[in-house]
Design an enzyme around this catalytic site. Structure first.
Site: not given
Ligand code: CAA
Length: 391
Positions: A148, A187
């Site tokens: 953003e 947010n």
């Molecule tokens: N770096 C590199 N790879 C990563 C990683 C990172 N930091 N974190 C996770 N991965 C990879 C994992 O290794 C995994 O890879 P493979 O498929 O090759 O095994 C893949 O991403 C998927 O991870 P997980 O299996 O652990 O779990 P998941 O399928 O649930 O994915 C997630 C994790 C991508 C975080 C997903 O759950 C997701 O998109 N969640 C929503 C996240 C979200 O909403 N974020 C915004 C929060 S709000 C914010 O940030 C702003 C604020 O101001 C509050």
């Protein structure tokens, strides 16, 4: 391109990693070598995963060779751009921006990754408020495509354009707000999801697991709402809630998040929040029941109402809101696209029903009321937030 990133915590180390992956020369600054070394491990771990998956071709070591770490601001003396990502404490930000203003070349842009502090307040700390801008990344930065871009009332158009370009060079999709609002788009909508999730539970209508099951299994979101709150950090959730509500957004009575913070159960970072995780800082998907009685339209009703408010107030349009939710929160579809599919009449009914029980925040937005009264009830009527052709 040379970039300084100040703060190497959850967001800072990820932003530095993203910039280095894009070929930029990065100066990562923090207050101690302990913290910086921890950040180095986390970047290496993430880069290894990205390399194994083929997302990046370069080796993790090659990417890391572009990151210089330091406990001194002097390394930022020749950067083109600085991004601050320190904890959300105004006094701390003040110190960081005074230092950056002193060290960073006068023509360079200073960006903040704050998710709640007004960009104008931060700009005023410096002698270059027209060059201070919000650049809000999402956790985890290497995976989430959204940034953003929030110009304050002082930010010049040139600076906003350059920041949009920088975000693109970093491989991100920028969404630019026309006017700064507390909590930005992301947010404000996240807050509404958190508020409704809390109301569901505290009114006794559903359990935490039922709310999250409905979010994950019916709405197909990547995480449940309480699970996402744990992932973001419950201290961050409580802070952003407070800042947005103090600055005028309507409140919903809720004590669940604050009680967790008082017990120092901050979510993934401490290993325990609403759910328990394998170790502090280690997330793994939580187990949820397959069935839930919580209607999906009720979970998103308050968030959709907020979306309508953002459109009415000309902050962003429907497509931009949906980009924020798809690329910032990995929604499978945009929030308003989902609303159109579920039916805006159902969303409006959910709002009215809760509103009639004395919850003022659920007062339907005039835009939503108008749309439904004109028969624009979403996909099935051919028109909602979007227009649909005949199938
Ligand atoms: N770096 C590199 N790879 C990563 C990683 C990172 N930091 N974190 C996770 N991965 C990879 C994992 O290794 C995994 O890879 P493979 O498929 O090759 O095994 C893949 O991403 C998927 O991870 P997980 O299996 O652990 O779990 P998941 O399928 O649930 O994915 C997630 C994790 C991508 C975080 C997903 O759950 C997701 O998109 N969640 C929503 C996240 C979200 O909403 N974020 C915004 C929060 S709000 C914010 O940030 C702003 C604020 O101001 C509050």
């Amino acid at each position: 391109m040379r970039i300084a990133v100040v703060g190497s915590g959850t967001m800072g180390h990820g932003i530095a990693e993203v910039a280095a992956m894009a070929g930029m020369e990065v100066k990562l600054i923090d207050i101690s070598w302990d913290i910086l070394n921890r950040a180095k491990e986390r970047m290496l771990d993430s880069l290894k995963r990205l390399h194994e998956r083929g997302t990046i071709r370069e080796t993790p070591d090659t990417v890391m060779s572009r990151i210089e770490m330091s406990v001194s601001y002097d390394v930022a003396k020749d950067v083109d751009f600085a991004i601050e990502a320190v904890p959300e404490i105004l006094d701390l930000k003040r110190k960081v921006f005074q230092e950056l203003d002193r060290v960073v070349p006068k023509e360079s842009i200073l960006a903040t990754n704050t998710s709640s502090i007004p960009i104008s307040d931060i700009g005023e700390i410096t002698s270059r408020k027209e060059k201070v801008i919000g650049m809000h990344f999402f956790n985890p930065p290497p995976l989430m495509k959204l940034v953003e871009i929030i110009p304050s009332k002082y930010t010049s158009e040139d600076v906003t354009r350059s920041t949009v370009e920088l975000a693109k060079k970093m491989g991100k999709t920028p969404v630019r707000l026309r006017v700064e609002v507390p909590g930005f788009v992301s947010n404000r909508i996240f807050l509404r999801l958190l508020q409704e999730a809390c109301r569901e539970v505290e009114s006794g209508e559903a359990t935490i697991e039922e709310v999250d099951s409905s979010a994950r299994n019916k709405l197909k979101l990547p995480m449940g709402i309480f699970e996402l709150a744990d992932y973001v950090g419950l201290d961050v959730v409580v802070d952003l809630w407070k800042v947005i509500v103090e600055r005028g957004a309507s409140d919903v009575k809720c004590s669940s998040y604050k009680e967790k913070v008082d017990r120092k159960e901050l979510g993934v970072k401490t290993g325990k929040g609403f759910y328990t995780y394998p170790a502090p800082g280690k997330y793994s998907k939580v187990s949820l029941p397959a069935e839930s009685k919580v209607p999906p339209e009720r979970i998103i009703s308050l968030a959709v109402n907020e979306g309508a408010w953002l459109i009415e107030n000309n902050i962003v349009n429907a497509e931009e809101i949906d980009t924020v939710m798809r690329l910032g929160f990995n929604f499978p579809k945009g929030l308003l696209e989902i609303a159109d599919e579920l039916g805006l009449d159902k969303i409006l009914n959910a709002l009215r029903e809760i509103n009639s029980r004395g919850y003022e925040a659920y007062s339907p937005s005039p835009l939503l009321v108008k749309m439904v009264s004109q028969g624009q009830t979403g996909k099935s009527s051919g028109r909602g937030f979007y227009t649909y052709g005949k199938t």
